[in-house]
Design a protein around this motif. Structure first.
Motif, PDB file in Angstrom:
ATOM      1  N   GLY A  11       0.808  -1.218   0.000  1.00 60.41           N
ATOM      2  CA  GLY A  11       0.000   0.000   0.000  1.00 60.41           C
ATOM      3  C   GLY A  11       0.834   1.258   0.000  1.00 60.41           C
ATOM      4  N   ALA A  12       0.139   2.397  -0.041  1.00 60.95           N
ATOM      5  CA  ALA A  12       0.822   3.682  -0.084  1.00 60.95           C
ATOM      6  C   ALA A  12      -0.046   4.773   0.517  1.00 60.95           C
ATOM      7  N   VAL A  13       0.619   5.824   0.977  1.00 63.53           N
ATOM      8  CA  VAL A  13      -0.057   7.024   1.477  1.00 63.53           C
ATOM      9  C   VAL A  13       0.502   8.214   0.714  1.00 63.53           C
ATOM     10  N   VAL A  14      -0.363   8.919  -0.020  1.00 65.50           N
ATOM     11  CA  VAL A  14       0.062  10.138  -0.706  1.00 65.50           C
ATOM     12  C   VAL A  14      -0.210  11.297   0.253  1.00 65.50           C
ATOM     13  N   SER A  15       0.800  11.650   1.009  1.00 69.46           N
ATOM     14  CA  SER A  15       0.651  12.668   2.063  1.00 69.46           C
ATOM     15  C   SER A  15       1.057  14.038   1.543  1.00 69.46           C
ATOM     16  N   TYR A  16       0.279  14.534   0.611  1.00 73.14           N
ATOM     17  CA  TYR A  16       0.613  15.803  -0.020  1.00 73.14           C
ATOM     18  C   TYR A  16       0.475  16.963   0.961  1.00 73.14           C
ATOM     19  N   ASP A  17      -0.549  16.903   1.788  1.00 64.59           N
ATOM     20  CA  ASP A  17      -0.740  17.959   2.780  1.00 64.59           C
ATOM     21  C   ASP A  17      -0.064  17.553   4.085  1.00 64.59           C
ATOM     22  N   ASN A  18       0.446  18.542   4.811  1.00 60.07           N
ATOM     23  CA  ASN A  18       1.148  18.245   6.056  1.00 60.07           C
ATOM     24  C   ASN A  18       0.251  17.584   7.095  1.00 60.07           C
ATOM     25  N   SER A  19      -1.039  17.868   7.032  1.00 60.07           N
ATOM     26  CA  SER A  19      -1.947  17.259   8.004  1.00 60.07           C
ATOM     27  C   SER A  19      -1.991  15.742   7.848  1.00 60.07           C
ATOM     28  N   VAL A  20      -1.844  15.263   6.618  1.00 59.84           N
ATOM     29  CA  VAL A  20      -1.810  13.815   6.383  1.00 59.84           C
ATOM     30  C   VAL A  20      -0.496  13.232   6.905  1.00 59.84           C
ATOM     31  N   LYS A  21       0.587  13.967   6.703  1.00 63.98           N
ATOM     32  CA  LYS A  21       1.867  13.523   7.247  1.00 63.98           C
ATOM     33  C   LYS A  21       1.769  13.352   8.761  1.00 63.98           C
ATOM     34  N   GLU A  22       1.115  14.297   9.398  1.00 58.78           N
ATOM     35  CA  GLU A  22       1.021  14.267  10.858  1.00 58.78           C
ATOM     36  C   GLU A  22      -0.007  13.243  11.350  1.00 58.78           C
ATOM     37  N   ASN A  23      -1.223  13.299  10.811  1.00 65.17           N
ATOM     38  CA  ASN A  23      -2.324  12.502  11.348  1.00 65.17           C
ATOM     39  C   ASN A  23      -2.313  11.040  10.921  1.00 65.17           C
ATOM     40  N   VAL A  24      -1.778  10.764   9.736  1.00 60.70           N
ATOM     41  CA  VAL A  24      -1.761   9.384   9.245  1.00 60.70           C
ATOM     42  C   VAL A  24      -0.402   8.723   9.478  1.00 60.70           C
ATOM     43  N   LEU A  25       0.661   9.456   9.169  1.00 59.76           N
ATOM     44  CA  LEU A  25       1.998   8.867   9.255  1.00 59.76           C
ATOM     45  C   LEU A  25       2.690   9.136  10.587  1.00 59.76           C
ATOM     46  N   GLY A  26       2.152  10.053  11.369  1.00 56.15           N
ATOM     47  CA  GLY A  26       2.739  10.333  12.675  1.00 56.15           C
ATOM     48  C   GLY A  26       3.955  11.229  12.647  1.00 56.15           C
ATOM     49  N   VAL A  27       4.100  12.037  11.609  1.00 58.48           N
ATOM     50  CA  VAL A  27       5.222  12.964  11.526  1.00 58.48           C
ATOM     51  C   VAL A  27       5.034  14.077  12.561  1.00 58.48           C
ATOM     52  N   SER A  28       6.097  14.449  13.222  1.00 57.18           N
ATOM     53  CA  SER A  28       6.044  15.476  14.256  1.00 57.18           C
ATOM     54  C   SER A  28       5.712  16.845  13.673  1.00 57.18           C
ATOM     55  N   HIS A  29       4.700  17.493  14.245  1.00 61.57           N
ATOM     56  CA  HIS A  29       4.335  18.850  13.820  1.00 61.57           C
ATOM     57  C   HIS A  29       5.495  19.801  14.063  1.00 61.57           C
ATOM     58  N   ASN A  30       6.171  19.644  15.195  1.00 64.80           N
ATOM     59  CA  ASN A  30       7.293  20.515  15.520  1.00 64.80           C
ATOM     60  C   ASN A  30       8.433  20.365  14.518  1.00 64.80           C
ATOM     61  N   ASP A  31       8.680  19.140  14.051  1.00 63.40           N
ATOM     62  CA  ASP A  31       9.747  18.934  13.069  1.00 63.40           C
ATOM     63  C   ASP A  31       9.399  19.566  11.723  1.00 63.40           C
ATOM     64  N   ILE A  32       8.117  19.516  11.369  1.00 61.95           N
ATOM     65  CA  ILE A  32       7.692  20.168  10.124  1.00 61.95           C
ATOM     66  C   ILE A  32       7.880  21.679  10.242  1.00 61.95           C
ATOM     67  N   GLU A  33       7.517  22.241  11.399  1.00 62.02           N
ATOM     68  CA  GLU A  33       7.656  23.684  11.617  1.00 62.02           C
ATOM     69  C   GLU A  33       9.120  24.097  11.665  1.00 62.02           C
ATOM     70  N   THR A  34       9.940  23.261  12.278  1.00 59.13           N
ATOM     71  CA  THR A  34      11.352  23.608  12.473  1.00 59.13           C
ATOM     72  C   THR A  34      12.198  23.352  11.233  1.00 59.13           C
ATOM     73  N   HIS A  35      12.025  22.190  10.630  1.00 59.98           N
ATOM     74  CA  HIS A  35      12.893  21.787   9.518  1.00 59.98           C
ATOM     75  C   HIS A  35      12.235  21.893   8.149  1.00 59.98           C
ATOM     76  N   GLY A  36      10.906  21.996   8.130  1.00 60.59           N
ATOM     77  CA  GLY A  36      10.183  22.047   6.865  1.00 60.59           C
ATOM     78  C   GLY A  36       9.733  20.669   6.431  1.00 60.59           C
ATOM     79  N   ALA A  37       8.701  20.643   5.593  1.00 58.36           N
ATOM     80  CA  ALA A  37       8.178  19.363   5.105  1.00 58.36           C
ATOM     81  C   ALA A  37       9.192  18.651   4.218  1.00 58.36           C
ATOM     82  N   VAL A  38      10.054  19.421   3.571  1.00 59.22           N
ATOM     83  CA  VAL A  38      11.114  18.835   2.740  1.00 59.22           C
ATOM     84  C   VAL A  38      12.396  18.844   3.571  1.00 59.22           C
ATOM     85  N   SER A  39      12.617  17.767   4.288  1.00 60.22           N
ATOM     86  CA  SER A  39      13.763  17.678   5.186  1.00 60.22           C
ATOM     87  C   SER A  39      14.074  16.224   5.495  1.00 60.22           C
TER      88      SER A  39
END
Length: 223
Positions: A59-87
């Protein structure tokens, strides 16, 4: 020629990067899932286009929006804010997250700037982070596609190159195949060119030239 080709060898005749990965996964009874941002499903499509992909690609997750990265994949909101979604940090968590969500042996992730907007001096258009997560560790690589090319080109090249570090991470110790590893530049690899990436031909010929020069020098010393 095989000793000279070494890690530049990928497969035979109609083999593609994804078909070699699929064959190794199937042989080992292992599975793969993808988390895609900039590639928008293009990476997953390379596997699902092949018959029997469900045996190893779950399977796959197309996490184009940051909310999907956070809510589905568990990516840290703070890391997105600090380092950017492309990091590196976000790519790592995306790969680990999709592996956890899908319950697969490995997870691969892509996040980048396909353009034409969104680039910065530190992360210009064409910047792509690719991560592969396994049970023991997660490997992350940064690639740079030419910012002079269009959006479709960058996305296609990113999807193609995502398979390369996957193979490096999964199969580097495999004695069954010599694996093509490229960590500096990104170019598209046509399906008909699987034995050598075109950009590596120059290095290959330089290696041959060096061996010939060494042989000539040895012969000269013997005279």
């Amino acid at each position: 020629l095989m000793p000279l080709l070494g890690d530049y060898f990928v497969g035979w005749e109609s083999d593609t990067l994804q078909s070699v990965v699929a064959q190794i996964l199937t042989t080992r009874g292992e599975t793969l899932a993808a988390a895609e941002s900039c590639t928008g499903g293009a990476l997953s499509a390379k596997f699902t286009a092949m018959s029997g992909a469900s045996d190893y690609f779950w399977g796959a997750v197309v996490s184009y929006d940051n909310s999907v990265k956070e809510n589905v994949l568990g990516v840290s909101h703070n890391d997105i804010e600090t380092h950017g979604a492309v990091s590196e940090q976000v790519a790592r968590q995306m790969a680990e997250g999709v592996r956890r969500v899908c319950g697969t042996t490995y997870g691969v992730a892509t996040t980048g700037i396909a353009g034409p907007s969104g680039g910065t001096p530190d992360k210009p258009v064409g910047t792509v982070y690719i991560a592969v997560a396994g049970k023991e560790r997660t490997a992350v690589r940064r690639f740079n596609a030419s910012p002079m090319r269009d959006r479709a080109y960058i996305r296609t090249v990113a999807a193609t190159n995502a398979i390369l570090p996957s193979k490096w991470r999964l199969f580097r110790n495999s004695s069954s195949w010599a694996i093509l590893i490229r960590q500096k530049s990104m170019i598209p690899i046509p399906p008909t060119v699987t034995a050598l990436a075109i950009s590596e031909l120059f290095g290959y010929f330089k290696k041959i030239k060096g061996l010939v020069a060494q042989k000539d020098a040895t012969a000269g010393n013997m005279l």
